[in-house]
Scaffold this motif. Structure first.
Motif, short mmCIF file in Angstrom:
data_model
loop_
_atom_site.label_atom_id
_atom_site.label_comp_id
_atom_site.label_asym_id
_atom_site.label_seq_id
_atom_site.Cartn_x
_atom_site.Cartn_y
_atom_site.Cartn_z
N GLN A 2 0.95 -1.48 -0.27
CA GLN A 2 0.16 0.01 -0.32
C GLN A 2 0.94 1.02 -0.01
OE1 GLN A 2 -0.83 -2.42 2.80
NE2 GLN A 2 -1.58 -3.45 1.67
N GLN A 4 0.94 4.87 0.58
CA GLN A 4 0.10 6.68 1.57
C GLN A 4 0.24 8.07 1.29
OE1 GLN A 4 -3.22 6.15 3.36
NE2 GLN A 4 -2.94 8.50 3.10
N ARG A 104 2.02 -0.12 -8.54
CA ARG A 104 1.06 0.03 -7.09
C ARG A 104 1.33 1.36 -7.95
NH1 ARG A 104 1.20 -4.84 -7.50
NH2 ARG A 104 0.07 -5.93 -5.61
#
Length: 115
Positions: A2, A4, A104
């Protein structure tokens, strides 16, 4: 993995902002991390990228004004944006790429530069 992202906002022309993007969820470090942006009605474009070895690439439009960097552990990328112009207004996206987990994208963060 992930990503952020944080640090967007509203700033007057000539001002500065610093974007950050932290990668989490994998012990494998990204080979390349970077920032892209997309202005209304336009395609997403590269802003800057940095490899694990420190090789940096900038779009011509931001050279001399923006600086990309990574922290020592390599899981966070920063974009220091100085001398901002109204033309820099866009949604900025963080990207990270690894041979292990592919590419990603982080959620976008809005940067608005007023004239």
């Amino acid at each position: 993995v992930q990503l952020q992202a944080s640090g967007g906002g509203l700033v007057q022309a000539g001002g500065s902002l610093r974007l950050s993007c932290a990668a989490s969820g994998s012990s494998s470090r990204a080979v390349v991390m970077g920032w892209y942006r997309q202005a209304p009605g336009k395609e997403r474009e590269l802003v800057a990228t940095i490899t694990g070895g420190g090789i940096i690439n900038y779009a011509d439009s931001v050279k001399g004004r923006f600086t990309i960097s990574r922290n020592r552990s390599g899981n966070t990328v920063y974009l220091q944006m100085n001398s901002l112009e109204p033309e820099d207004t866009a949604v900025y996206y963080c990207n990270a790429a690894s041979a292990v987990w592919g590419s990603r994208w982080g959620h976008g963060t809005q940067v608005t530069v007023s004239s």
